[in-house]
Structures are given as structure tokens and as C-alpha cells.
Design an enzyme around this catalytic site. Structure first.
Site, PDB file in Angstrom:
ATOM      1  N   HIS A   1      -4.358  -0.394   6.109  1.00 50.20           N
ATOM      2  CA  HIS A   1      -3.851   0.465   7.198  1.00 50.20           C
ATOM      3  C   HIS A   1      -4.722   0.443   8.453  1.00 50.20           C
ATOM      4  O   HIS A   1      -5.207   1.467   8.894  1.00 50.20           O
ATOM      5  CB  HIS A   1      -3.631   1.902   6.712  1.00 50.20           C
ATOM      6  CG  HIS A   1      -4.783   2.530   5.959  1.00 50.20           C
ATOM      7  ND1 HIS A   1      -6.075   2.523   6.412  1.00 50.20           N
ATOM      8  CD2 HIS A   1      -4.803   3.203   4.776  1.00 50.20           C
ATOM      9  CE1 HIS A   1      -6.843   3.161   5.548  1.00 50.20           C
ATOM     10  NE2 HIS A   1      -6.092   3.574   4.544  1.00 50.20           N
TER      11      HIS A   1
ATOM     12  N   ASN B   1      -5.387   7.225  -5.989  1.00 46.20           N
ATOM     13  CA  ASN B   1      -6.082   8.490  -5.646  1.00 46.20           C
ATOM     14  C   ASN B   1      -5.348   9.705  -6.214  1.00 46.20           C
ATOM     15  O   ASN B   1      -4.960  10.619  -5.502  1.00 46.20           O
ATOM     16  CB  ASN B   1      -6.288   8.617  -4.122  1.00 46.20           C
ATOM     17  CG  ASN B   1      -4.998   8.647  -3.318  1.00 46.20           C
ATOM     18  OD1 ASN B   1      -3.990   8.074  -3.732  1.00 46.20           O
ATOM     19  ND2 ASN B   1      -5.021   9.312  -2.173  1.00 46.20           N
TER      20      ASN B   1
ATOM     21  N   HIS C   1       0.868  -1.208   0.000  1.00 47.94           N
ATOM     22  CA  HIS C   1       0.000   0.000   0.000  1.00 47.94           C
ATOM     23  C   HIS C   1       0.890   1.238   0.000  1.00 47.94           C
ATOM     24  O   HIS C   1       1.496   1.569   1.016  1.00 47.94           O
ATOM     25  CB  HIS C   1      -0.894   0.005   1.248  1.00 47.94           C
ATOM     26  CG  HIS C   1      -1.844   1.169   1.302  1.00 47.94           C
ATOM     27  ND1 HIS C   1      -3.167   1.009   1.636  1.00 47.94           N
ATOM     28  CD2 HIS C   1      -1.680   2.497   1.086  1.00 47.94           C
ATOM     29  CE1 HIS C   1      -3.768   2.193   1.606  1.00 47.94           C
ATOM     30  NE2 HIS C   1      -2.879   3.109   1.285  1.00 47.94           N
TER      31      HIS C   1
ATOM     32  N   HIS D   1       3.347  14.743   1.246  1.00 50.34           N
ATOM     33  CA  HIS D   1       2.775  16.075   0.999  1.00 50.34           C
ATOM     34  C   HIS D   1       3.877  17.089   1.268  1.00 50.34           C
ATOM     35  O   HIS D   1       4.558  16.998   2.301  1.00 50.34           O
ATOM     36  CB  HIS D   1       1.616  16.376   1.961  1.00 50.34           C
ATOM     37  CG  HIS D   1       0.385  15.565   1.704  1.00 50.34           C
ATOM     38  ND1 HIS D   1      -0.542  15.889   0.740  1.00 50.34           N
ATOM     39  CD2 HIS D   1      -0.073  14.431   2.295  1.00 50.34           C
ATOM     40  CE1 HIS D   1      -1.517  15.003   0.744  1.00 50.34           C
ATOM     41  NE2 HIS D   1      -1.262  14.099   1.677  1.00 50.34           N
TER      42      HIS D   1
ATOM     43  N   LYS E   1      -9.749  -0.536  -5.364  1.00 50.63           N
ATOM     44  CA  LYS E   1      -9.722   0.162  -4.072  1.00 50.63           C
ATOM     45  C   LYS E   1     -11.062   0.822  -3.785  1.00 50.63           C
ATOM     46  O   LYS E   1     -11.578   1.577  -4.605  1.00 50.63           O
ATOM     47  CB  LYS E   1      -8.621   1.236  -4.127  1.00 50.63           C
ATOM     48  CG  LYS E   1      -8.445   2.051  -2.867  1.00 50.63           C
ATOM     49  CD  LYS E   1      -7.852   1.224  -1.742  1.00 50.63           C
ATOM     50  CE  LYS E   1      -7.945   1.951  -0.408  1.00 50.63           C
ATOM     51  NZ  LYS E   1      -6.885   2.938  -0.218  1.00 50.63           N
TER      52      LYS E   1
ATOM     53  N   ALA F   1      -3.513  15.380   5.278  1.00 45.62           N
ATOM     54  CA  ALA F   1      -3.299  14.121   5.993  1.00 45.62           C
ATOM     55  C   ALA F   1      -2.304  13.270   5.228  1.00 45.62           C
ATOM     56  O   ALA F   1      -2.399  13.166   4.003  1.00 45.62           O
ATOM     57  CB  ALA F   1      -4.619  13.376   6.136  1.00 45.62           C
TER      58      ALA F   1
ATOM     59  N   HIS G   1     -10.374   1.269   2.283  1.00 47.60           N
ATOM     60  CA  HIS G   1     -10.155   2.300   3.304  1.00 47.60           C
ATOM     61  C   HIS G   1     -11.369   2.211   4.226  1.00 47.60           C
ATOM     62  O   HIS G   1     -12.451   2.673   3.875  1.00 47.60           O
ATOM     63  CB  HIS G   1     -10.030   3.692   2.683  1.00 47.60           C
ATOM     64  CG  HIS G   1      -9.801   4.749   3.721  1.00 47.60           C
ATOM     65  ND1 HIS G   1      -8.588   5.382   3.905  1.00 47.60           N
ATOM     66  CD2 HIS G   1     -10.627   5.254   4.679  1.00 47.60           C
ATOM     67  CE1 HIS G   1      -8.682   6.237   4.917  1.00 47.60           C
ATOM     68  NE2 HIS G   1      -9.913   6.184   5.400  1.00 47.60           N
TER      69      HIS G   1
ATOM     70  N   LEU H   1      -4.656   9.758   7.941  1.00 47.96           N
ATOM     71  CA  LEU H   1      -5.949   9.076   8.031  1.00 47.96           C
ATOM     72  C   LEU H   1      -5.762   7.617   7.643  1.00 47.96           C
ATOM     73  O   LEU H   1      -5.049   7.345   6.686  1.00 47.96           O
ATOM     74  CB  LEU H   1      -6.967   9.747   7.107  1.00 47.96           C
ATOM     75  CG  LEU H   1      -7.361  11.164   7.550  1.00 47.96           C
ATOM     76  CD1 LEU H   1      -8.181  11.852   6.471  1.00 47.96           C
ATOM     77  CD2 LEU H   1      -8.128  11.124   8.869  1.00 47.96           C
TER      78      LEU H   1
ATOM     79  N   HIS I   1       1.403   5.456  -1.794  1.00 47.12           N
ATOM     80  CA  HIS I   1       0.992   6.579  -2.641  1.00 47.12           C
ATOM     81  C   HIS I   1       2.246   7.143  -3.307  1.00 47.12           C
ATOM     82  O   HIS I   1       3.091   7.726  -2.627  1.00 47.12           O
ATOM     83  CB  HIS I   1       0.304   7.664  -1.805  1.00 47.12           C
ATOM     84  CG  HIS I   1      -0.925   7.149  -1.125  1.00 47.12           C
ATOM     85  ND1 HIS I   1      -2.181   7.262  -1.673  1.00 47.12           N
ATOM     86  CD2 HIS I   1      -1.079   6.460   0.032  1.00 47.12           C
ATOM     87  CE1 HIS I   1      -3.055   6.677  -0.873  1.00 47.12           C
ATOM     88  NE2 HIS I   1      -2.418   6.178   0.165  1.00 47.12           N
ATOM     89  N   LEU I   2       2.351   6.945  -4.614  1.00 47.39           N
ATOM     90  CA  LEU I   2       3.539   7.426  -5.327  1.00 47.39           C
ATOM     91  C   LEU I   2       3.303   8.762  -6.013  1.00 47.39           C
ATOM     92  O   LEU I   2       4.250   9.350  -6.544  1.00 47.39           O
ATOM     93  CB  LEU I   2       3.994   6.377  -6.351  1.00 47.39           C
ATOM     94  CG  LEU I   2       4.553   5.076  -5.769  1.00 47.39           C
ATOM     95  CD1 LEU I   2       4.955   4.126  -6.893  1.00 47.39           C
ATOM     96  CD2 LEU I   2       5.735   5.321  -4.838  1.00 47.39           C
TER      97      LEU I   2
ATOM     98  N   ASP J   1       1.569   2.773   3.480  1.00 46.97           N
ATOM     99  CA  ASP J   1       0.711   3.959   3.313  1.00 46.97           C
ATOM    100  C   ASP J   1       1.537   5.242   3.278  1.00 46.97           C
ATOM    101  O   ASP J   1       1.080   6.301   3.710  1.00 46.97           O
ATOM    102  CB  ASP J   1      -0.368   4.041   4.403  1.00 46.97           C
ATOM    103  CG  ASP J   1      -1.530   4.938   3.973  1.00 46.97           C
ATOM    104  OD1 ASP J   1      -1.610   5.280   2.774  1.00 46.97           O
ATOM    105  OD2 ASP J   1      -2.341   5.300   4.842  1.00 46.97           O
TER     106      ASP J   1
HETATM  107  N1  OTD Z   1      -4.044   8.534   4.397  1.00 46.75           N
HETATM  108  N2  OTD Z   1      -3.174  10.397   3.336  1.00 46.75           N
HETATM  109  C1  OTD Z   1      -3.337   9.829   2.116  1.00 46.75           C
HETATM  110  C2  OTD Z   1      -3.827   8.592   1.993  1.00 46.75           C
HETATM  111  C3  OTD Z   1      -3.937   7.774   3.202  1.00 46.75           C
HETATM  112  O1  OTD Z   1      -6.026   6.813   3.677  1.00 46.75           O
HETATM  113  C4  OTD Z   1      -4.949   6.699   3.113  1.00 46.75           C
HETATM  114  O2  OTD Z   1      -4.667   5.685   2.462  1.00 46.75           O
HETATM  115  C5  OTD Z   1      -2.909  10.615   0.959  1.00 46.75           C
HETATM  116  O3  OTD Z   1      -2.378  11.700   1.167  1.00 46.75           O
HETATM  117  O4  OTD Z   1      -3.079  10.124  -0.182  1.00 46.75           O
HETATM  118  C6  OTD Z   1      -3.574   9.766   4.463  1.00 46.75           C
HETATM  119  O5  OTD Z   1      -3.499  10.331   5.557  1.00 46.75           O
HETATM  120 ZN    ZN Z   2      -3.166   5.056   1.613  1.00 48.60          ZN
HETATM  121 ZN    ZN Z   3      -6.791   4.934   3.116  1.00 46.95          ZN
END
Ligand code: OTD
Ligand code: ZN
Ligand code: ZN
Length: 345
Positions: A175, A42, A14, A252, A100, A264, A137, A220, A16-17, A248
């Protein structure tokens, strides 16, 4: 003599790239430690078609430095009324590894998420049939529910019904942050698993308020009470194959975290395996790190284990306070701390 730990090369189930300059800045941090990663969809706009996922996969491959072998595993962002044929085709063509489920507005860039899971029941039916995993999620988005309770309430209000309606669907509860989720996954059938992040193993909710507001610990689902952290640590180090590694990592730029309405997400990719190693060492469970990091995930996804190995060395490993990225800076998880394991290669 330096203490060394040799592990089958891990995967990140898991991550985020991002895209564009941020992708270029963060891709290597994941690729140098992990052979494969489940890449979250996302983006803006979200990745909802096989064509968009294939194009994103090429951008990721181009962003990783030459000489680093890395396989991005792509996911489809589920939206209300999504056509099951697109999922089935994308999965069959080897583009979508999984799909997802973001409840609408649950987290960063989830505005296009699902408003009611019944809207994706035809997709879930198809996924169950072809053995394509659903990644969740798991938080309700009802603002009348306390933010610290949203995961536990999701289990009661949504997840239990989905599992009953699709008993053979492969589900990864992503997560997880609560004892409630640990108990649910542990007691569910073998087709239900969970990922656990480095940060939810390391911090509880106090970290966000330690002497002042600490935006770099805000993510989150939000970190919970100590009893939940302890349940996550017990699950991760238990050797139970239902629980495996998913960072995860969610970068940012610093100015968007240290802001009036800060984003987040915790950027943990650069020291991810070192962070997990610290937790496992503290729990006296270093011998179980390899299962969690390198074996249980591929087995759940039905993929081969990685053939190569990595080495960690017990050595003081300072984590920088900031890392320059995409014309700004990122504050990594453990910024300013000294970790006691170092990823060598
Ligand atoms: N949680 N921020 C992000 C994703 C995750 O829920 C998530 O997987 C993000 O910035 O893409 C976060 O706090
Ligand atoms: Zn995530
Ligand atoms: Zn998530």
C-alpha cells in the site's frame, strides 16, 4: 451498444478479511471479484503459526458462499525472534504464501509487531533462501516523525539497509502512498515490488478534512499530498510490472470509525475493481488495467495466472451509503457516489 471490458480474473494481493461475524459479512465481496487474495494476519491474536493460519484459512473458506471459487493465500505475522523453521515448514506445506512485517504499533492490531528488524534477520535469511516473499507495512513508528513523512523515513532508515542485507529477498512494499516509494521501487532490483490501493489512487489528504472531519477517508498509511497521488497513478498505469493491485480493504463497523478515536481503515472490497477501472479510465489507460490487476501480481509471486475472465460494463453504478454487516454497518469507499463501471460477473 454497452461498452464492455473483459479482463482476466484479478487477484487482491492485500486484504483484511477479519474473523467471526465480520468475516462472514465481508468474505463474498472480495471472493466475487477476486480469484485469490493475500489475507493479512493482523487478527487478535495475530496469526503467527502455520496451524493458526491453516485454521483461519478454513474459516475463510467456510465464510465464502457456495458456488464462489476463491483461494485465500495466507500470511504469517512476524514477531520478534520468530523461529525461521516455522516459516520454512509453513511455506513448504503450502500454508504460508508470504510473511508480513508490521513495525510494532504502525497500524491496526500491530502491537505484537517487530520492534527492530534485526529481531527477524534469521527469518529473513531463511525466506531469502526459499524464495518466500516479505510483505512490508513501510512506516516508521517514531512519534517524533510527522505522520505524513513516516513512509519516506522508513525507506531511508530501514528499507534501504534491509535490501542491502538481503539483496535477493522478494519484497512487496505494501500500500505505497508516496512518490518516494514509487521511485524507490521503480529503481530497485526486480525482486522488489509494491501494491497500490484504490483509495490512494483516488484521494489525497484533503479528503479527510473536506468541510469537516471525514473518518471514512482515514487509513494507514494516511493519504498524502496531491503530488504523491499523481505519482501513484502514473506508477499504477505505467505498465511497469513492479506495481500491482492490493486493495487493503479494511472494514470497521461504522460506530468505531465515527468515534472519538476512530479506527484506521477503508472498506473498498465491494466496488474495488470498479474503483480501479475509474482511475485507469481517467488516465486513458484501461488497456493497462489487466496487467496491473491480473498479471503482474501472480508473476511476482510465481503463481499461475487465473484461467477465467470477468466482465465490466460501462453503466452508472451507485454505491450505497451503508452496508449492513455483523450486527452493525459498514460505510464502503465511494459511499453515495455513482461509479461509471459495473462489475457484471
Ligand atoms: N491500514 N487499517 C488496517 C490495516 C491497514 O496498514 C494496513 O494494512 C486495519 O484495519 O487492519 C488501515 O488503515
Ligand atoms: Zn492492510
Ligand atoms: Zn499496512
Amino acid at each position: 451498444m454497452t461498452e464492455r471490458l473483459r479482463l482476466r480474473r484479478p487477484d487482491d494481493w492485500h486484504v483484511h478479511l477479519r474473523d467471526g461475524p465480520m468475516l462472514a459479512a465481508v468474505a463474498d465481496a472480495t471472493a466475487r471479484q477476486f480469484a485469490r487474495a493475500i489475507v493479512m494476519p493482523n487478527l487478535k491474536p495475530p496469526v503467527t503459526t502455520a496451524a493458526a493460519a491453516a485454521a483461519y484459512r478454513e474459516r475463510i473458506r467456510a465464510a465464502v458462499s457456495p458456488g464462489i471459487a476463491f483461494e485465500p493465500l495466507m500470511t504469517c505475522y512476524l514477531v520478534d525472534g520468530i523461529n525461521p523453521d516455522e516459516l520454512v515448514r509453513g511455506h513448504g506445506e503450502g500454508i504460508f504464501t508470504a510473511a508480513k512485517l508490521y513495525p510494532a504499533h504502525a497500524t491496526t492490531n500491530s502491537a505484537h509487531g517487530v520492534t527492530d528488524v534485526r529481531q527477524i534477520y534469521p527469518a529473513l535469511d531463511a525466506m531469502q533462501r526459499i524464495g518466500m516473499p516479505l510483505l512490508i507495512h513501510g512506516e516508521v513508528t517514531d512519534h517524533n516523525v510527522d505522520i505524513f513523512d513516516r513512509e519516506a523515513v522508513f525507506i531511508e532508515r530501514t528499507l534501504k539497509t534491509m535490501v542491502a542485507d538481503f539483496p535477493a529477498l522478494k519484497i512487496v512494499f505494501e500500500h505505497i502512498t508516496t512518490k518516494d516509494a514509487v521511485d524507490f521501487v521503480r529503481d530497485a532490483s526486480p525482486n522488489i515490488a509494491a501494491t497500490i490501493t484504490p483509495h490512494h489512487l483516488a484521494i489525497n489528504r484533503n479528503a479527510m478534512f473536506d468541510g469537516g472531519m471525514r473518518p471514512h477517508f482515514y487509513c494507514l498509511p494516511v493519504a498524502k499530498r496531491e503530488l504523491h497521488r499523481l505519482a501513484l497513478r502514473a506508477a499504477a498505469t505505467s505498465g511497469n510490472p513492479k506495481f500491482f493491485l492490493g486493495t487493503d480493504s479494511a472494514p470497521h463497523a461504522v460506530e468505531t470509525k465515527e468515534a472519538d478515536c476512530g479506527c484506521a481503515g477503508i472498506y473498498n472490497a465491494p466496488f474495488a475493481i470498479e474503483s480501479y477501472a475509474r482511475t485507469f479510465a481517467e488516465e486513458g489507460a484501461l488497456d493497462r488495467l489487466e496487467g496491473f490487476a491480473s498479471e503482474f501480481g501472480p508473476r511476482f509471486y510465481g503463481l499461475p495466472l487465473n484461467p477465467d475472465f470477468i466482465t465490466l460494463e460501462r453503466a452508472p453504478t451507485p454505491v450505497p451509503g451503508r452496508i449492513s454487516a455483523a450486527g452493525s454497518e459498514l460505510v464502503p469507499f465511494h459511499a453515495g457516489e455513482v461509479l461509471d463501471w459495473r462489475f457484471v460477473a
